[in-house]
Design a protein around this motif. Structure first.
Motif, PDB file in Angstrom:
ATOM      1  N   LYS A  84      -1.016  -0.651   2.057  1.00 42.04           N
ATOM      2  CA  LYS A  84      -1.891   0.304   2.083  1.00 42.04           C
ATOM      3  C   LYS A  84      -1.197   1.574   2.410  1.00 42.04           C
ATOM      4  CE  LYS A  84      -6.612   1.340   3.896  1.00 42.04           C
ATOM      5  NZ  LYS A  84      -7.674   1.221   4.715  1.00 42.04           N
ATOM      6  N   GLU A  85      -0.486   1.659   3.403  1.00 43.34           N
ATOM      7  CA  GLU A  85       0.165   3.038   3.983  1.00 43.34           C
ATOM      8  C   GLU A  85       1.198   3.602   2.758  1.00 43.34           C
ATOM      9  OE1 GLU A  85      -0.212   4.858   6.557  1.00 43.34           O
ATOM     10  OE2 GLU A  85      -2.037   3.659   6.830  1.00 43.34           O
ATOM     11  N   LEU A  86       1.722   2.548   2.253  1.00 42.55           N
ATOM     12  CA  LEU A  86       2.645   3.048   1.088  1.00 42.55           C
ATOM     13  C   LEU A  86       2.108   3.716  -0.040  1.00 42.55           C
ATOM     14  CD1 LEU A  86       5.481   2.983  -0.254  1.00 42.55           C
ATOM     15  CD2 LEU A  86       4.831   0.846  -1.258  1.00 42.55           C
ATOM     16  N   GLU A  87       0.766   3.150  -0.504  1.00 43.69           N
ATOM     17  CA  GLU A  87      -0.026   3.674  -1.316  1.00 43.69           C
ATOM     18  C   GLU A  87      -0.643   5.277  -1.122  1.00 43.69           C
ATOM     19  OE1 GLU A  87      -3.924   2.577  -4.112  1.00 43.69           O
ATOM     20  OE2 GLU A  87      -3.265   1.079  -2.510  1.00 43.69           O
ATOM     21  N   LYS A  88      -0.886   5.204   0.182  1.00 47.47           N
ATOM     22  CA  LYS A  88      -1.447   6.623   0.745  1.00 47.47           C
ATOM     23  C   LYS A  88      -0.383   7.557   0.636  1.00 47.47           C
ATOM     24  CE  LYS A  88      -3.819   6.683   4.417  1.00 47.47           C
ATOM     25  NZ  LYS A  88      -4.361   6.381   5.696  1.00 47.47           N
ATOM     26  N   LEU A  89       0.798   7.189   1.303  1.00 47.48           N
ATOM     27  CA  LEU A  89       2.016   8.052   1.309  1.00 47.48           C
ATOM     28  C   LEU A  89       2.556   8.502  -0.188  1.00 47.48           C
ATOM     29  CD1 LEU A  89       4.338   9.216   2.765  1.00 47.48           C
ATOM     30  CD2 LEU A  89       5.659   7.146   2.430  1.00 47.48           C
ATOM     31  N   LEU A  90       2.395   7.712  -1.283  1.00 46.67           N
ATOM     32  CA  LEU A  90       2.681   8.187  -2.507  1.00 46.67           C
ATOM     33  C   LEU A  90       1.788   9.068  -3.161  1.00 46.67           C
ATOM     34  CD1 LEU A  90       4.270   4.618  -3.685  1.00 46.67           C
ATOM     35  CD2 LEU A  90       5.600   6.946  -3.091  1.00 46.67           C
ATOM     36  N   ILE A  91       0.413   8.692  -3.110  1.00 45.81           N
ATOM     37  CA  ILE A  91      -0.605   9.468  -3.879  1.00 45.81           C
ATOM     38  C   ILE A  91      -0.805  10.862  -3.287  1.00 45.81           C
ATOM     39  CG2 ILE A  91      -3.029   9.783  -3.830  1.00 45.81           C
ATOM     40  CD1 ILE A  91      -3.109   6.628  -4.334  1.00 45.81           C
ATOM     41  N   SER A  92      -0.546  10.984  -1.888  1.00 46.08           N
ATOM     42  CA  SER A  92      -0.738  12.258  -1.227  1.00 46.08           C
ATOM     43  C   SER A  92       0.430  13.222  -1.582  1.00 46.08           C
ATOM     44  CB  SER A  92      -0.558  12.144   0.424  1.00 46.08           C
ATOM     45  OG  SER A  92       0.364  11.646   0.758  1.00 46.08           O
ATOM     46  N   ASN A  93       1.396  12.705  -1.988  1.00 48.10           N
ATOM     47  CA  ASN A  93       2.549  13.648  -2.381  1.00 48.10           C
ATOM     48  C   ASN A  93       3.011  13.397  -3.911  1.00 48.10           C
ATOM     49  OD1 ASN A  93       4.248  14.422  -0.103  1.00 48.10           O
ATOM     50  ND2 ASN A  93       3.632  12.372   0.521  1.00 48.10           N
ATOM     51  N   GLY A  94       1.794  13.278  -4.912  1.00 50.50           N
ATOM     52  CA  GLY A  94       1.975  13.234  -6.237  1.00 50.50           C
ATOM     53  C   GLY A  94       2.523  12.200  -7.103  1.00 50.50           C
ATOM     54  N   PHE A  95       2.624  11.119  -6.517  1.00 47.87           N
ATOM     55  CA  PHE A  95       2.991   9.778  -6.810  1.00 47.87           C
ATOM     56  C   PHE A  95       2.108   8.656  -7.037  1.00 47.87           C
ATOM     57  CE2 PHE A  95       6.865  12.024  -5.523  1.00 47.87           C
ATOM     58  CZ  PHE A  95       7.479  12.126  -6.650  1.00 47.87           C
ATOM     59  N   SER A  96       2.379   7.594  -7.847  1.00 47.12           N
ATOM     60  CA  SER A  96       1.556   6.304  -7.838  1.00 47.12           C
ATOM     61  C   SER A  96       2.537   5.306  -8.089  1.00 47.12           C
ATOM     62  CB  SER A  96       0.386   6.181  -8.918  1.00 47.12           C
ATOM     63  OG  SER A  96       1.056   6.330 -10.189  1.00 47.12           O
ATOM     64  N   PHE A  97       2.108   3.944  -7.981  1.00 48.01           N
ATOM     65  CA  PHE A  97       3.431   2.880  -8.215  1.00 48.01           C
ATOM     66  C   PHE A  97       2.598   1.767  -9.033  1.00 48.01           C
ATOM     67  CE2 PHE A  97       1.063   1.718  -4.392  1.00 48.01           C
ATOM     68  CZ  PHE A  97       0.853   0.331  -4.359  1.00 48.01           C
ATOM     69  N   LYS A  98       3.361   0.943  -9.815  1.00 43.61           N
ATOM     70  CA  LYS A  98       2.994  -0.053 -10.280  1.00 43.61           C
ATOM     71  C   LYS A  98       3.868  -1.382 -10.069  1.00 43.61           C
ATOM     72  CE  LYS A  98       1.088   1.964 -14.630  1.00 43.61           C
ATOM     73  NZ  LYS A  98       1.255   1.723 -16.086  1.00 43.61           N
ATOM     74  N   LEU A  99       3.609  -2.362  -9.468  1.00 43.98           N
ATOM     75  CA  LEU A  99       4.032  -3.663  -9.277  1.00 43.98           C
ATOM     76  C   LEU A  99       4.486  -4.561 -10.391  1.00 43.98           C
ATOM     77  CD1 LEU A  99       5.284  -5.035  -6.682  1.00 43.98           C
ATOM     78  CD2 LEU A  99       3.104  -6.249  -6.496  1.00 43.98           C
ATOM     79  N   ILE A 100       5.757  -4.427 -10.830  1.00 42.12           N
ATOM     80  CA  ILE A 100       6.254  -5.239 -11.981  1.00 42.12           C
ATOM     81  C   ILE A 100       7.439  -6.054 -11.389  1.00 42.12           C
ATOM     82  CG2 ILE A 100       7.341  -4.917 -14.108  1.00 42.12           C
ATOM     83  CD1 ILE A 100       6.471  -2.287 -14.222  1.00 42.12           C
ATOM     84  N   ASN A 101       7.259  -7.413 -11.483  1.00 42.59           N
ATOM     85  CA  ASN A 101       7.989  -8.323 -11.201  1.00 42.59           C
ATOM     86  C   ASN A 101       8.730  -8.101  -9.616  1.00 42.59           C
ATOM     87  OD1 ASN A 101       8.176  -9.785 -13.610  1.00 42.59           O
ATOM     88  ND2 ASN A 101       9.468  -8.322 -14.565  1.00 42.59           N
ATOM     89  N   SER A 102       7.757  -8.050  -8.670  1.00 44.81           N
ATOM     90  CA  SER A 102       7.829  -7.684  -7.475  1.00 44.81           C
ATOM     91  C   SER A 102       8.512  -6.445  -7.003  1.00 44.81           C
ATOM     92  CB  SER A 102       8.785  -8.912  -6.483  1.00 44.81           C
ATOM     93  OG  SER A 102       8.193 -10.004  -7.077  1.00 44.81           O
ATOM     94  N   VAL A 103       8.418  -5.462  -8.054  1.00 40.50           N
ATOM     95  CA  VAL A 103       9.460  -4.213  -7.936  1.00 40.50           C
ATOM     96  C   VAL A 103       8.204  -3.179  -7.785  1.00 40.50           C
ATOM     97  CG1 VAL A 103      11.052  -2.629  -8.807  1.00 40.50           C
ATOM     98  CG2 VAL A 103      11.573  -5.065  -8.824  1.00 40.50           C
ATOM     99  N   TYR A 104       8.220  -2.302  -7.044  1.00 42.08           N
ATOM    100  CA  TYR A 104       7.128  -1.142  -7.061  1.00 42.08           C
ATOM    101  C   TYR A 104       7.981  -0.030  -7.764  1.00 42.08           C
ATOM    102  CZ  TYR A 104       4.726  -3.488  -3.121  1.00 42.08           C
ATOM    103  OH  TYR A 104       3.831  -4.358  -2.373  1.00 42.08           O
TER     104      TYR A 104
END
Length: 885
Positions: A84-104
């Motif tokens: 959850k902290e990783l998601e908040k960190l990325l969004i607040s700095n202009g990024f999002s992520f997708k989990l593909i084959n255990s890779v963010y």
């Protein structure tokens, strides 16, 4: 057996106890470790924070390393829920992520970025002087601005991580700056280097040395002051002669005093030096400018269509900014030529400012060079014709080439001018400047004709002083406060001594004085709402006081003919909105409102200026505006010397308030250092004044009565002026050339002159063509100029029985043309640098006429006229030497 069993159970219990202890220690250790990771503070790049996630929690990431490294994380992170902290960190700095084959997989998102403001100042790298009106543009050409008079500029609400700027200033090498960090509220200094670079004690010239910089605003041109020394000159390097090489500004009269811009007269031009008005800008009757070229930093010429910031004149504006002085190190600049010596001293002031002192003085009253003698040897050339007062007459070509009856002619002329300036930066956002200017001419001419003696003594000059405080309050707001004073003075004394017999003489004297004293208080502000929209507004209070006195004497008899003193107040306020680089448009819309106490009236002056950028190379432009003038200079006597052109305050009756309505339209094409600039202009000018007196009563006028008592009067009328200006220039690297052409028509109309019919103005010249080139190679500059102009149209005055009138036909001076060339050598020796040059003027020795004038002579029965003309110098050579250390 029992003993063995007891031993085994005891060992089992011990092992079990140790195991439990180990498990407890491991659990506690895990809890302590997790507790340590639960809250951590970071001040590092996002790339480093993601590496921590990977090491501690086993996350695998895929991202663009260059993008992620630019993001700085300065915050505390709670790792109780790492995903959850990783998601908040990325969004607040202009990024999002997708989990593909255990890779963010980290992906940038389009979210609003932090806004930045940039406030900068442009300075000379060598001297530390600020550079006014520099051009600043981003490499993508999305943003553009011009620095103000103190060199400040700003860009607002920037969302870019980096900003690439191109900064240019005429006469300097363009510089590219890449800005990676923005410090809010901190002034950033940008330095430019002059195009004359010192490398290994050799002067090397830059690739681009354009003499003219065509601006976006209609009617505006900026000049390269470094070219003043490169062009041919008549003894003195003359800044106004450079101005006269532009289309629409006459060169064929060879006079700095007569700055004829698009058909207007000299008094209709507003000439500003460090924000104070100059009423007199010449030495030697216009042969030389009173502006010392060593102290000039920047020149802007508005040939028309100037905006609401400027008022009080109805034709054009020449805005000159003087140097502030070297704030890095002391320097001395010395020069000598065939007319004068020149010295300028600059020095830093407490590491926060500078002081500059410059002085120039001619030595022509002590020693006359061949160049000086050639300038004035043909100033008088007489032809005598007899005409009755009421007769009309025709002027034929044969009448203009007579021989002078002057037995002896001795001009004794000298001049000096002084400049001083103190500049000081109270803070990085506050600048004060105290500027002083003084010019002085002493002009004496003695003549002996057929035993009679004539002497003209002329003392004239202009003093100016300004105190200016400029402050850049923040990213958006700039103000300028100004106190100034300008004093013009002219004292003219004419002495005529006639021989009655071998022992007795009769002496007549006429003394004429004219003084102007202007005091001004001005407040100007600039507010930048955005990078595209800004607002200018201000207030001005101007007080003008004019004295005029006419005194004449006949032997021991003396009388005051006129003694007039006038005073006026002018209150002006202006507001102007400027839209720049907005959907291909530059737009300026302003209004100036003036209250003039003499007439107790308000004068509204709307101004409009538009430029449309068709593409990167082609632009269309237009301007329209109304301009008023509240004092005027009236010709009342000898036009040869301009000594009896007098300043008068408008009273709304004899001297009306002048009004000019201007319309300009044109286009500009610029690509690969090739420029075509074309403007068509049309002006309707009301309130021009001519002073006419009765030639048939000239005898009584001169010796018994004043100008007014002989029926002399002011006549007000109008002018219709139109024309086309064309400038074509090309920069070939080390060769810069331009061609300028002007087609114009200028007609006057007065109700009581020429029977109310239109006639050509004395400033009417149908065609003028100029070509120039400057070639640089190694340490040399070679320049060539050729000027051609059709003859000025002249109207000859005479008295008719019914009313005062002007006899006017197509009477013209001969066509003018002249070829000049110059050679300049630039050198650098240790701590010394300088140049030496020679000019060959009028290379093929063309006999050109400057002016012709009818001078009336009266006896008791007849009136006759002398046709006086001034022939411009033939072939002449001038030289100069400058050294700076």
């Amino acid at each position: 057996m029992i003993k063995q069993l007891l031993l085994k159970n005891s060992l089992y219990r011990s092992v079990r106890f140790v195991f439990i202890i180990l498990v407890v220690i491991l659990v506690v250790s895990k809890k302590k470790s997790f507790a340590q990771h639960q809250n951590l503070s970071f001040n590092a790049s996002l790339d480093s924070v993601l590496s921590y996630f990977s090491q501690e929690f086993g996350y695998k990431f895929a991202y663009d390393n260059e993008l992620v490294q630019k993001i700085i994380i300065n915050q505390k992170i709670n790792f109780s829920d790492s995903e959850k902290e990783l998601e908040k960190l990325l969004i607040s700095n202009g990024f999002s992520f997708k989990l593909i084959n255990s890779v963010y997989v980290i992906i940038p998102t389009d979210i609003p970025k932090k806004k930045y403001n940039l406030v900068g100042i442009v300075k000379d790298k060598e001297t530390g002087e600020s550079l006014p009106f520099a051009h600043i543009i981003t490499t993508d050409k999305e943003l553009f601005c011009v620095s103000n008079q103190d060199g400040y500029f700003s860009f607002l609400d920037l969302s870019l991580d980096t900003l690439n700027l191109i900064i240019s200033y005429v006469g300097y090498n363009p510089a590219v700056y890449k800005i990676k960090s923005f410090n809010e509220g901190k002034l950033k200094v940008f330095y430019l280097s002059s195009q004359n670079l010192e490398i290994n004690e050799v002067v090397i010239h830059a690739e681009s040395e354009s003499t003219f910089q065509a601006d976006n605003q209609t009617g505006l041109t900026t000049l390269n002051t470094l070219d003043i020394y490169k062009l041919p000159n008549s003894g003195e390097s003359d800044v106004l002669k450079l101005v006269q090489m532009m289309p629409g500004i006459k060169s064929t009269n060879e006079s700095s005093a007569d700055l004829i811009i698009r058909g207007g007269t000299m008094d209709q031009n507003l000439i500003l030096f460090d924000d104070f008005t100059l009423y007199h800008v010449d030495h030697f009757y216009g042969m030389v400018s009173s502006l010392n070229p060593k102290v000039i930093k920047h020149i802007q010429v508005y040939k028309g269509g100037f905006d609401a910031r400027y008022g009080g004149r109805m034709n054009s504006v020449v805005n000159i900014v003087g140097k502030s002085g070297n704030s890095v190190k002391p320097s001395v600049d010395f020069g000598v030529n065939m007319l004068s010596v020149n010295l300028m001293i600059e020095a830093p002031l407490f590491n926060k400012g500078s002081v500059l002192i410059a002085g120039r003085r001619s030595y022509t009253d002590i020693f006359q060079t061949q160049l000086f003698n050639q300038m004035f040897e043909n100033i008088n050339d007489y032809d005598e014709i007899n005409i009755l007062p009421a007769d009309s007459f025709n002027i034929s070509d044969g009448m203009s080439g007579g021989m002078s009856d002057t037995d002896d002619y001795k001009p004794v002329f000298y001049f000096y001018d002084i400049n001083a300036k103190l500049s000081y930066s109270i803070t990085e956002k506050d600048n004060i400047a105290l500027s002083y200017f003084s010019s002085f001419d002493k002009l004496k001419r003695d003549e002996s004709i057929y035993g009679s003696f004539f002497r003209n003594d002329d003392v004239l000059g202009n003093n100016g002083l300004s105190l200016r405080w400029g402050r850049q309050w923040n990213n958006r707001f700039y103000t300028k406060f100004l106190l100034s004073q300008s004093k013009f003075f002219n004292e003219f004394l004419s002495t005529e001594q006639y021989e009655l017999d071998f022992e007795n003489y009769i002496t007549y004297k006429i003394q004429n004085t004219n003084d102007v004293d202007e005091k001004a208080l001005k407040f100007n502000s600039e507010y930048k709402y955005s990078d595209h929209l800004s607002l200018d507004f201000g207030y001005e209070l101007v007080n003008q006081h004019i004295n005029y006195m006419l005194k004449y004497s006949y032997d021991d008899y003396e009388e005051i003919g006129e003694d007039i003193s006038n005073n006026s107040y002018l209150h002006s306020a202006f507001i102007q909105g400027r839209l720049e680089n907005f959907h291909k448009f530059d737009l300026s819309l302003g209004l100036r409102n003036s209250y003039y106490k003499q007439t107790d009236k308000l004068y509204l002056e709307p101004r409009f200026n538009l430029t449309y950028h068709w593409n990167n190379y082609f632009r269309l432009k237009a301007a329209i505006g109304k301009y008023n003038q509240f004092l005027t200079k009236v010709f009342t006597g000898e036009e040869i010397t301009n000594s009896k052109s007098l300043w008068f305050i408008s009273d709304g009756v004899d001297i009306p308030v002048g009004e000019s309505n201007q319309f300009i339209v044109g286009f500009q094409y610029s690509k690969n250092k090739f420029l075509i600039d074309v403007e068509y202009y049309k002006k309707k000018v009301d309130g021009i004044v001519k002073y006419v007196y009765d030639f048939s009563s000239y005898y009584e006028l001169t010796y018994d009565t004043s100008f007014y008592e002989t029926g002399a009067s002011f006549h007000s009328g109008s002018s219709d002026i139109q024309g086309v200006d064309v400038l074509i220039s090309k920069d070939f690297g080390k060769f810069y050339s331009w061609i300028s052409y002007s087609l114009s028509e200028n007609n006057n109309k007065f109700d009581k002159l020429n029977n109310g019919k239109q006639f050509s103005s004395v400033n009417d010249q149908r065609h003028e063509f100029k070509i120039a080139g400057i070639k640089s190679f190694k340490n040399w500059n070679v320049a060539l100029t050729w000027i051609y102009g059709t003859g000025f149209v002249y109207s000859y005055p005479y008295y008719s029985i019914d009313d005062y009138t002007y006899y006017s036909e197509d009477v013209k001076l001969p066509d003018y043309h002249k070829l000049d060339c110059s050679f300049t050598y630039n050198f650098c020796l240790r701590n010394f640098k300088g140049n030496i040059g020679i000019s060959v003027l009028n290379l093929y020795n063309r006999q050109n006429k400057k002016i012709q004038e009818l001078i009336p002579y009266v006896d008791e029965s007849d009136t006759y006229y002398d046709l006086m003309s001034v022939n411009l110098p033939g072939r002449a050579i001038s030289a100069f030497f400058n050294i700076k250390f």
